[in-house]
Design a protein around this motif. Structure first.
Motif, PDB file in Angstrom:
ATOM      1  N   UNK A  39      -5.484  -3.728   4.897  1.00  0.00           N
ATOM      2  CA  UNK A  39      -6.690  -4.572   4.980  1.00  0.00           C
ATOM      3  C   UNK A  39      -6.399  -5.256   6.383  1.00  0.00           C
ATOM      4  N   UNK A  40      -7.941  -4.984   6.778  1.00  0.00           N
ATOM      5  CA  UNK A  40      -8.080  -5.706   8.189  1.00  0.00           C
ATOM      6  C   UNK A  40      -8.969  -7.038   8.175  1.00  0.00           C
ATOM      7  N   UNK A  41      -8.982  -7.870   9.237  1.00  0.00           N
ATOM      8  CA  UNK A  41      -9.607  -9.041   8.948  1.00  0.00           C
ATOM      9  C   UNK A  41     -11.136  -8.883   8.676  1.00  0.00           C
ATOM     10  N   UNK A  42     -11.729  -9.382   7.523  1.00  0.00           N
ATOM     11  CA  UNK A  42     -13.134  -9.279   7.457  1.00  0.00           C
ATOM     12  C   UNK A  42     -13.571  -8.026   6.387  1.00  0.00           C
ATOM     13  N   UNK A  43     -12.477  -7.273   5.995  1.00  0.00           N
ATOM     14  CA  UNK A  43     -12.804  -6.010   5.356  1.00  0.00           C
ATOM     15  C   UNK A  43     -12.080  -6.018   4.147  1.00  0.00           C
ATOM     16  N   UNK A  44     -12.690  -5.154   3.151  1.00  0.00           N
ATOM     17  CA  UNK A  44     -12.131  -4.995   1.793  1.00  0.00           C
ATOM     18  C   UNK A  44     -10.776  -4.256   1.881  1.00  0.00           C
ATOM     19  N   UNK A  45      -9.919  -4.349   0.965  1.00  0.00           N
ATOM     20  CA  UNK A  45      -8.500  -3.497   0.740  1.00  0.00           C
ATOM     21  C   UNK A  45      -9.086  -2.217   0.602  1.00  0.00           C
ATOM     22  N   UNK A  46      -8.252  -1.229   1.240  1.00  0.00           N
ATOM     23  CA  UNK A  46      -8.612   0.060   1.077  1.00  0.00           C
ATOM     24  C   UNK A  46      -7.137   0.688   0.620  1.00  0.00           C
ATOM     25  N   UNK A  47      -7.478   1.352  -0.667  1.00  0.00           N
ATOM     26  CA  UNK A  47      -6.229   2.084  -1.208  1.00  0.00           C
ATOM     27  C   UNK A  47      -6.071   3.437  -0.357  1.00  0.00           C
ATOM     28  N   UNK A  48      -4.774   3.616  -0.083  1.00  0.00           N
ATOM     29  CA  UNK A  48      -4.466   4.710   0.709  1.00  0.00           C
ATOM     30  C   UNK A  48      -3.593   5.733  -0.054  1.00  0.00           C
ATOM     31  N   UNK A  49      -2.463   5.586  -0.770  1.00  0.00           N
ATOM     32  CA  UNK A  49      -1.788   6.493  -1.611  1.00  0.00           C
ATOM     33  C   UNK A  49      -1.070   5.762  -2.672  1.00  0.00           C
ATOM     34  N   UNK A  50      -0.468   6.709  -3.607  1.00  0.00           N
ATOM     35  CA  UNK A  50       0.404   6.017  -4.748  1.00  0.00           C
ATOM     36  C   UNK A  50       1.473   7.074  -5.128  1.00  0.00           C
ATOM     37  N   UNK A  51       2.682   6.869  -5.467  1.00  0.00           N
ATOM     38  CA  UNK A  51       3.469   7.832  -6.168  1.00  0.00           C
ATOM     39  C   UNK A  51       4.380   6.849  -7.035  1.00  0.00           C
ATOM     40  N   UNK A  52       4.808   7.780  -7.916  1.00  0.00           N
ATOM     41  CA  UNK A  52       5.617   7.349  -9.134  1.00  0.00           C
ATOM     42  C   UNK A  52       7.163   7.999  -8.906  1.00  0.00           C
ATOM     43  N   UNK A  53       7.849   7.453  -9.913  1.00  0.00           N
ATOM     44  CA  UNK A  53       9.404   8.016  -9.722  1.00  0.00           C
ATOM     45  C   UNK A  53       9.558   9.365 -10.533  1.00  0.00           C
ATOM     46  N   UNK A  54       8.421  10.161 -11.153  1.00  0.00           N
ATOM     47  CA  UNK A  54       8.663  11.327 -11.593  1.00  0.00           C
ATOM     48  C   UNK A  54       7.552  12.202 -10.434  1.00  0.00           C
ATOM     49  N   UNK A  55       7.511  11.771  -9.381  1.00  0.00           N
ATOM     50  CA  UNK A  55       6.913  12.594  -8.284  1.00  0.00           C
ATOM     51  C   UNK A  55       5.502  12.727  -8.144  1.00  0.00           C
ATOM     52  N   UNK A  56       4.591  12.321  -9.274  1.00  0.00           N
ATOM     53  CA  UNK A  56       3.221  12.385  -9.150  1.00  0.00           C
ATOM     54  C   UNK A  56       2.770  11.565  -7.753  1.00  0.00           C
ATOM     55  N   UNK A  57       1.832  12.027  -7.195  1.00  0.00           N
ATOM     56  CA  UNK A  57       1.139  11.481  -6.097  1.00  0.00           C
ATOM     57  C   UNK A  57      -0.435  11.569  -6.010  1.00  0.00           C
ATOM     58  N   UNK A  58      -0.718  10.534  -4.961  1.00  0.00           N
ATOM     59  CA  UNK A  58      -2.253  10.685  -4.897  1.00  0.00           C
ATOM     60  C   UNK A  58      -2.538  10.121  -3.559  1.00  0.00           C
ATOM     61  N   UNK A  59      -3.362  10.628  -2.812  1.00  0.00           N
ATOM     62  CA  UNK A  59      -3.736  10.271  -1.507  1.00  0.00           C
ATOM     63  C   UNK A  59      -5.160  10.083  -1.155  1.00  0.00           C
ATOM     64  N   UNK A  60      -5.885   8.876  -0.593  1.00  0.00           N
ATOM     65  CA  UNK A  60      -7.143   8.823  -0.742  1.00  0.00           C
ATOM     66  C   UNK A  60      -7.875  10.009   0.409  1.00  0.00           C
ATOM     67  N   UNK A  61      -8.899  10.306   0.020  1.00  0.00           N
ATOM     68  CA  UNK A  61      -9.572  11.372   0.940  1.00  0.00           C
ATOM     69  C   UNK A  61      -9.885  10.983   2.302  1.00  0.00           C
ATOM     70  N   UNK A  62     -10.089   9.508   2.379  1.00  0.00           N
ATOM     71  CA  UNK A  62     -10.309   8.973   3.670  1.00  0.00           C
ATOM     72  C   UNK A  62      -9.266   9.475   4.649  1.00  0.00           C
ATOM     73  N   UNK A  63      -7.706   9.476   4.158  1.00  0.00           N
ATOM     74  CA  UNK A  63      -6.670   9.571   5.133  1.00  0.00           C
ATOM     75  C   UNK A  63      -6.086  11.070   4.619  1.00  0.00           C
TER      76      UNK A  63
END
Length: 122
Positions: A39-63
């Motif tokens: 998050x930067x000033x004046x902007x919405x939060x932007x989700x980037x990536x997530x991971x769990x202990x089973x190794x499943x991941x996701x990464x936002x298309x934007x990055x």
């Protein structure tokens, strides 16, 4: 009680790289789901990536292609690798607890850390 501590931010020049770390404590049995948002000033939060202990991941298309997520389960730590950084990547980066690795994870999160600042100069 879940606690999240981020580190690894800093100032880099455009095209540079950083690796952010998030140490999680309070998860039972080292089972976790951790995500990164910025998050930067004046902007919405932007989700980037997530991971769990089973190794499943996701990464936002934007990055995707520049950022990647990984983890060390033994250390209950998630990492966000930032490559080919651009000035528009400048923001506070937060680690958050996610209910699951799903597109809605950011909307559903209830806990996040204090954040680590990333500044990219041109």
């Amino acid at each position: 009680r879940i606690q999240l501590t981020e580190s690894g931010g800093g100032e880099v020049q455009a095209g540079g790289s950083l690796r952010l770390s998030c140490v999680a404590t309070g998860y039972p049995s080292n089972s976790f789901c951790l995500g990164w948002f910025r998050q930067s000033p004046g902007k919405e939060r932007e989700g980037l990536a997530a991971i769990n202990s089973a190794g499943h991941t996701m990464v936002a298309d934007s990055v995707k292609g520049r950022f990647s997520i990984s983890s060390d389960n033994a250390k209950s730590t998630a990492y966000l690798s930032l490559n080919l950084l651009k000035p528009e990547d400048t923001a506070m980066y937060y680690c958050a607890a996610c209910p699951s690795v799903a597109p809605s994870w950011l909307k559903d999160t209830r806990f996040w850390g204090q954040g680590t600042q990333v500044t990219v100069s041109s």
